[in-house]
Scaffold this active site. Structure first.
Site, PDB file in Angstrom:
ATOM      1  N   ASP A  89       0.871  -1.172   0.000  1.00  0.00           N
ATOM      2  CA  ASP A  89       0.000   0.000   0.000  1.00  0.00           C
ATOM      3  C   ASP A  89       0.917   1.233   0.000  1.00  0.00           C
ATOM      4  O   ASP A  89       2.145   1.129   0.084  1.00  0.00           O
ATOM      5  CB  ASP A  89      -0.960  -0.016   1.195  1.00  0.00           C
ATOM      6  CG  ASP A  89      -2.180   0.881   0.942  1.00  0.00           C
ATOM      7  OD1 ASP A  89      -2.166   1.684  -0.011  1.00  0.00           O
ATOM      8  OD2 ASP A  89      -3.151   0.794   1.714  1.00  0.00           O
TER       9      ASP A  89
HETATM   10  C1  BGC Z   1      -5.057   3.278   0.408  1.00  0.00           C
HETATM   11  C2  BGC Z   1      -5.281   2.306  -0.741  1.00  0.00           C
HETATM   12  C3  BGC Z   1      -5.155   3.037  -2.056  1.00  0.00           C
HETATM   13  C4  BGC Z   1      -3.815   3.730  -2.116  1.00  0.00           C
HETATM   14  C5  BGC Z   1      -3.576   4.458  -3.418  1.00  0.00           C
HETATM   15  C6  BGC Z   1      -3.818   4.119   0.233  1.00  0.00           C
HETATM   16  O1  BGC Z   1      -3.763   5.118   1.180  1.00  0.00           O
HETATM   17  O2  BGC Z   1      -5.002   2.548   1.612  1.00  0.00           O
HETATM   18  O3  BGC Z   1      -6.549   1.714  -0.605  1.00  0.00           O
HETATM   19  O4  BGC Z   1      -5.337   2.120  -3.102  1.00  0.00           O
HETATM   20  O5  BGC Z   1      -3.736   4.669  -1.056  1.00  0.00           O
HETATM   21  O6  BGC Z   1      -4.390   5.555  -3.567  1.00  0.00           O
END
Ligand code: BGC
Length: 762
Positions: A304
């Site tokens: 993530d």
């Molecule tokens: C979130 C993800 C997301 C990623 C990219 C993160 O903060 O937890 O769900 O896909 O950002 O935007």
């Protein structure tokens, strides 16, 4: 391995029973996951790549296009400006970008990658297409309320159609984290509190996004996130730890991820949280032993957003280099946003801390997926400025958003059959911060959706009534602050009207990432508005706006009618009006329980009985409940009314006993005694009375949505096999034990419906 007593795969009939099978632990062991084909040229490419170029294929960054709009969706990263990113593409230092903007941006970067870089490897463009691209569908949690997984497949497919038209190859979706604590803000993105229902939606969404062939320029790669147990954050605080037994992990949290992989998802995102002391991003057991070893996952895993780097603050890695090493060796193939992989992997390989073969393996996975997406055949296959505009917000997509919107609405209460409302002859006071205006419509997790393109409630209501001037709108209150003079104005509007529609609840920013709440209530200023308006004495319909289950209180809970309407997206106002005025009879069911009080969190219907359960009826001393309230929900999982009058009767079982290798049919008669058509969701729950591990008071095993005309009855039949009754046993594997089981076919997880028992016999 499955316990030998469960010797064959269950063959279940019908949607509901198929659903039971989908969620059963036994199935998990028998399913095939998506297959990755590695074309021959991939290894030839890898053989020519430098360690720097390899690491570049394992690094994705937020797009810096348009001044870094993507960055505003997340905390500031270690990003470059767009010119630098184009340069990084030329240098082979970027596998792709995410949350960028449109085909033009993608073309610039793709040109740099495939025409000007040494290896000419195409870039991949990713985005958070969570519930729509330009046309926004209901938030995922709302859509689960439809209890219609195929609806989610269709909306995911429509989202893929729009998004792939704008150059997007890969969505960071579906999010399938089971959420049993409504304080957590991200439940809004997921499949609710039940693993079985969540699994069905996970699989459906993957099928919708990916279609039958990843090469299709109308589909995209899906990403199962956040692996794993992100929804189990302690006390509902986002990013916090998940602490749980392996049994709970396997029974409750893992099934929806597994269902998504079984449906063919070929990418996964590591979760931010730790499980029992090990951050997912650094968890070798999770990312490698379980995911690849036991489950046979062949796709690639991305961290993530700065998840690798965050292991430093989390106390699991010394520094950036250490974090890159730990994450990579655990099995996270690609790093998102931190830049750590491209910075440290080449040196980690040179020093021998990371085996060269392992680096090649991850690059192979990423390149194979790029090939499966058709990017080596035609890197511009999804990049077409004309197509981008031509696919955006089409009438058929908006019609699907309206259908999904109305199917996501749950009628919680309808005293005296106040709803549906007549289209004429009544003056309507539409009161509350969500009554009108281009705000809080598309919901908390959209990158490209726009409230200005969405239909607000006032517009929908005015379009539905014969005389639009019979609708008076009064804001009454801000969402979290009072509006000076608002209550007086609202009270005057209510006095002037025959019926009040009270549009209250949570604004967009109150759920979603990092938006945990301590009190899951309607904010105080709106509660005061509700009390003042109720005191006028007109019939009140509460139209709730929310990203989670709420604890309703006072005049809000006492209103004659309550609709749970979540964030419904582009067609919000029309979808709600369809239900309010009876163009569509409500058919949604709660995917998460509405508790009596916030302090009950985490509350979920499938809790354990305890040694001191309070029998139905009066609260008793020394029994398991909080002071003053029952250990139940105000509106439990599965609850939702129709405009009909539904009765359950006559539960029958095909036999008194279910042999280990046999099946049993459970049936009940459902009748609509009302004067309006209804769609009922009949739910089958079981309870294992005595087992070597205590079992939940109820578990959903199957459901079926049926349409009943006034006066019509139907027998719903479900088939259960022993495999459906399996649990994660003492030997860490699914087991079915002989004994007595309760079975209900019921309209919700806490309604009696009709009940019977049967014995499982060896
Ligand atoms: C979130 C993800 C997301 C990623 C990219 C993160 O903060 O937890 O769900 O896909 O950002 O935007």
């Amino acid at each position: 391995m499955l316990d030998t007593r469960v010797s064959r795969r269950a063959m279940l009939m019908g949607t509901g029973a198929a659903a039971a099978w989908l969620a059963s632990p036994a199935r998990a062991l028998l399913q095939a996951v998506g297959k990755v084909a590695v074309p021959g040229f991939v290894d030839a490419l890898i053989a020519r790549m430098t360690p720097e170029e390899k690491a570049g294929q394992l690094q994705i960054m937020p797009s810096a296009w348009g001044g870094g709009a993507a960055l505003s969706l997340n905390p500031p990263g270690n990003g470059s400006d767009f010119d630098q990113q184009v340069n990084e593409a030329r240098q082979g230092q970027l596998t792709g970008v995410f949350n960028g903007n449109g085909a033009r941006m993608a073309r610039l970067l793709q040109n740099a990658a495939v025409k000007e870089s040494r290896m000419k490897i195409p870039m991949i463009f990713a985005a958070d297409i969570i519930h729509g691209h330009r046309t926004i569908f209901p938030v995922p949690l709302a859509e689960v309320a439809s209890f219609e997984p195929d609806l989610a497949r269709r909306t995911a497919e429509a989202a893929a159609f729009e998004a792939s038209g704008a150059g997007i190859d890969w969505t960071f979706s579906p999010m399938v984290d089971v959420a049993r604590d409504q304080r957590w803000g991200r439940g809004v993105e997921g499949g609710g509190e039940d693993p079985m229902l969540g699994s069905l939606f996970a699989a459906a969404r993957v099928r919708g996004f990916q279609g039958a062939d990843l090469k299709s320029p109308e589909h995209m790669l899906a990403c199962i996130k956040h692996f794993a147990a992100y929804g189990a954050a302690e006390s509902g605080l986002d990013y916090d730890v998940a602490n749980m037994s392996m049994r709970r992990l396997h029974e409750v949290y893992l099934p929806p991820y597994k269902a998504g992989f079984d449906a063919g998802a070929l990418s996964a995102m590591a979760s931010f949280n730790e499980i029992n002391g090990i951050p997912s991003t650094g968890n070798h057991w999770l990312m490698t032993d379980l995911l690849r070893g036991q489950w046979g996952f062949q796709g690639f895993v991305v961290s993530d957003y700065t998840g690798d780097e965050e292991m430093i603050a989390g106390g699991y890695a010394k520094d950036g280099r250490d974090a890159a090493r730990i994450a990579f060796l655990a099995g996270v193939d690609m790093s998102m946003a931190s830049g750590l992989y491209r910075k440290f992997l080449p040196d980690l390989v040179r020093s021998g801390e990371v085996p060269q073969a392992k680096l090649d393996e991850s690059v192979r996975r990423v390149l194979a997926l790029k090939a499966m997406l058709g990017l080596f055949d035609d890197p511009f296959r999804r990049i077409d400025e004309k197509r981008e505009a031509a696919r955006s917000l089409l009438p058929k997509t908006r019609a699907l958003a309206r259908e999904a919107g109305r199917k996501s609405i749950v009628l919680l209460k309808n005293d005296g059959d106040l709803l549906p409302l007549p289209r004429s002859g009544k003056r309507i006071a539409l009161i509350g911060p969500f009554a009108s205006g281009a705000h809080d419509l598309v919901g908390p997790w959209v990158v490209y959706g726009d409230d200005a393109k969405a239909v607000d409630l006032a517009t929908g209501v005015r379009a539905a009534v014969r005389d639009p001037s019979s609708v008076i709108v009064a804001e009454g209150s801000k969402v979290e602050e009072p509006l000076p003079g608002g209550i007086e104005q609202a009270v005057a509007a209510a006095r002037d009207a025959d019926i009040v529609l009270l549009a209250i609840g949570e604004h967009t920013g109150m759920s979603g990432e990092a938006q945990s709440r301590t009190e899951i209530v309607v904010p105080e200023p709106q509660q005061k508005l509700a009390e003042a308006v109720a005191a006028v004495g007109k019939p009140v319909v509460v139209v709730l706006k929310h990203g989670r289950a709420l604890a309703l209180e006072g005049a809000v809970a006492d209103a004659q009618a309550i609709l749970a309407t979540w964030f419904l997206g582009t067609e919000t106002g029309n979808a709600i009006a369809d239900v309010l005025f009876g163009a569509y009879g409500p058919s949604g069911r709660l995917p998460a329980s509405f508790p009596w009080k916030s302090g009950q969190q985490p509350y979920y219907y499938a809790h354990k009985p305890t040694g001191r359960p309070n029998p139905p009826g009066e609260l008793q001393p020394y029994k398991a409940h909080f002071r003053g309230i029952p250990n139940s929900a105000r509106y439990p999982f599965g609850h939702g009314l129709t405009y009909g009058k539904i009765d359950y009767s006559g539960l029958t079982l095909s036999a008194p006993a279910l042999p280990m290798n046999g099946r049993i049919e459970v049936a009940a008669t459902i009748i609509n005694r009302g004067t309006r058509a209804a769609e009922e969701v009949a739910q089958l729950y079981i309870h294992d009375r005595v087992a070597s591990v205590t079992r939940p008071v109820r578990e959903l095993k199957a459901f079926r949505k049926i349409a009943l005309a006034p006066g019509q009855s139907q027998v719903v039949r479900f088939t259960l096999s022993a495999a459906d009754l399996a649990f994660y046993g003492l030997q860490d594997r699914p087991v079915v034990e002989p004994g007595t089981f309760d079975v209900w076919i019921a309209p919700s997880a806490e309604a009696e419906g009709v009940h019977g028992t049967f014995d499982v016999v060896a």
